[in-house]
Design an enzyme around this catalytic site. Sequence first.
Site, PDB file in Angstrom:
ATOM      1  N   GLY A   1       0.886  -1.115  -0.084  1.00 25.75           N
ATOM      2  CA  GLY A   1       0.060  -0.055   0.165  1.00 25.75           C
ATOM      3  C   GLY A   1       0.820   1.112   0.240  1.00 25.75           C
TER       4      GLY A   1
ATOM      5  N   GLY B   1      -0.421   4.761  -0.919  1.00 29.46           N
ATOM      6  CA  GLY B   1      -1.398   5.389  -0.372  1.00 29.46           C
ATOM      7  C   GLY B   1      -0.970   6.496   0.661  1.00 29.46           C
TER       8      GLY B   1
ATOM      9  N   MET C   1      -1.105   6.639   3.747  1.00 34.46           N
ATOM     10  CA  MET C   1      -0.482   6.190   4.961  1.00 34.46           C
ATOM     11  C   MET C   1       0.826   5.306   4.428  1.00 34.46           C
ATOM     12  SD  MET C   1      -1.559   6.947   7.938  1.00 34.46           S
ATOM     13  CE  MET C   1      -1.059   5.587   9.151  1.00 34.46           C
TER      14      MET C   1
ATOM     15  N   THR D   1      -4.103  -1.298   8.615  1.00 38.49           N
ATOM     16  CA  THR D   1      -5.327  -1.497   7.839  1.00 38.49           C
ATOM     17  C   THR D   1      -6.386  -1.774   8.662  1.00 38.49           C
ATOM     18  OG1 THR D   1      -4.109  -2.136   5.913  1.00 38.49           O
ATOM     19  CG2 THR D   1      -6.431  -2.373   5.849  1.00 38.49           C
ATOM     20  N   THR D   2      -7.567  -0.976   8.809  1.00 39.09           N
ATOM     21  CA  THR D   2      -8.588  -1.167   9.553  1.00 39.09           C
ATOM     22  C   THR D   2      -9.702  -2.281   8.784  1.00 39.09           C
ATOM     23  OG1 THR D   2      -9.483   0.969   8.910  1.00 39.09           O
ATOM     24  CG2 THR D   2      -8.303   0.708  11.074  1.00 39.09           C
TER      25      THR D   2
ATOM     26  N   PRO E   1      -5.453  -0.985  15.317  1.00 37.68           N
ATOM     27  CA  PRO E   1      -6.388  -0.113  14.184  1.00 37.68           C
ATOM     28  C   PRO E   1      -6.043   1.463  14.621  1.00 37.68           C
ATOM     29  CG  PRO E   1      -7.387  -0.830  16.350  1.00 37.68           C
ATOM     30  CD  PRO E   1      -6.304  -1.711  16.306  1.00 37.68           C
ATOM     31  N   ASN E   2      -4.967   1.629  15.666  1.00 39.29           N
ATOM     32  CA  ASN E   2      -4.732   3.109  15.595  1.00 39.29           C
ATOM     33  C   ASN E   2      -3.389   3.155  16.286  1.00 39.29           C
ATOM     34  OD1 ASN E   2      -4.677   5.785  16.109  1.00 39.29           O
ATOM     35  ND2 ASN E   2      -6.545   5.900  16.190  1.00 39.29           N
ATOM     36  N   PHE E   3      -2.311   3.576  15.435  1.00 41.05           N
ATOM     37  CA  PHE E   3      -0.880   3.509  15.674  1.00 41.05           C
ATOM     38  C   PHE E   3      -0.420   5.171  16.552  1.00 41.05           C
ATOM     39  CE2 PHE E   3      -0.321   0.064  12.862  1.00 41.05           C
ATOM     40  CZ  PHE E   3       0.517  -0.760  13.807  1.00 41.05           C
TER      41      PHE E   3
ATOM     42  N   HIS F   1     -13.996  11.154  10.536  1.00 37.69           N
ATOM     43  CA  HIS F   1     -12.633  10.867   9.701  1.00 37.69           C
ATOM     44  C   HIS F   1     -12.903  11.645   8.443  1.00 37.69           C
ATOM     45  CE1 HIS F   1     -11.461   7.771  12.462  1.00 37.69           C
ATOM     46  NE2 HIS F   1     -10.359   7.735  12.040  1.00 37.69           N
TER      47      HIS F   1
ATOM     48  N   LYS G   1     -12.360   7.914   3.795  1.00 38.32           N
ATOM     49  CA  LYS G   1     -12.270   6.626   4.677  1.00 38.32           C
ATOM     50  C   LYS G   1     -13.543   5.342   4.094  1.00 38.32           C
ATOM     51  CE  LYS G   1     -11.876   4.783   9.575  1.00 38.32           C
ATOM     52  NZ  LYS G   1     -10.909   3.953   9.020  1.00 38.32           N
TER      53      LYS G   1
END
Length: 262
Positions: A7, A10, A12, A97-98, A123-125, A152, A156
């Site tokens: 990815g 993208g 991120m 990735t969520t 899900p969240n860094f 968001h 998303k």
Amino acid sequence: MKIVICGAGGNMGKEVVRAVTAEGDLDLVGAVDLVEAGKDAGEISGLGSLGTIIKDDLRGTLEETGPEVMVDFTSPFVVMKNMEVAMECGVDLVVGTTGITEGDIAFIQEKAAARGVKAIIAPNFALGAVLMMKFAREAGRYFQDVEIIELHHDQKIDAPSGTAIKTAEMISLGREYKDIPELQVLEKIPGVRGGEKEGIKIHSIRLPGLVAHQEVIFGGLGQTFTLRHDSLNRTSFMPGVIMAIRKIKDIQGVVYGLENII
Ligand code: NAD
């Protein structure tokens, strides 16, 4: 450590390219993306040429470059397949990735054990978001009533956010009581009171201009208590991603949630 980013083209992924290449002990050996294949990962990340040309073949890239870790920031629709490919290649995983469900985690645990690989999935860094979830769990022990609003950017795909789901799960773990008697409500517009996870209402807002934000609002007698976290840009996730890459050698099996390694 040798790293492949899946990815990489993208929002991120480009941020991870910048973060990984800034670390002396991390070596970006490969980059994969379906849309940006053929381009230099550094060029599209604003770094100038790195000589790492983005490929569209994950398995081939992993076999050719032999990384210790694959970082995945792709899409909820493809992440499970990507993880399977990496595990089959014996590569450890750091996944942001969520959209990954509890059932998916159980499947990954089984597959990772069979292949002898490890994974950190979060899900969240962002450190502040992880603390928000921890504190929400604590507050949930004292406040019976709580709702989550997650906000968001409009691109998303999944709703609610992985962070909102994880927050609801964590609050429910810390709770002494779960069955809250509910007032019968007449929803004049279906869904207007939000979705529900673990008996907790979640509301998802999608707007241009936003990055990633969440409020957890507790209500009690004559008072409310609000926890809020704002990721103002995507650099907020990078210290967590880099930490996860470095910590993967110290963990056992599959870790879900950054709170388990900080
Ligand atoms: P994006 O749409 O900007 O980027 C996704 C990239 O993945 C695209 O370039 C696309 O071409 C590529 N892609 C799609 N399918 C692919 C495949 N099969 N193989 C290789 N590449 C593929 O999305 P984004 O904003 O970068 O977000 C990516 C994911 O990260 C989303 O699930 C998002 O919710 C999540 N996210 C997680 C965190 C966190 O802290 N965990 C933070 C922000 C975003």
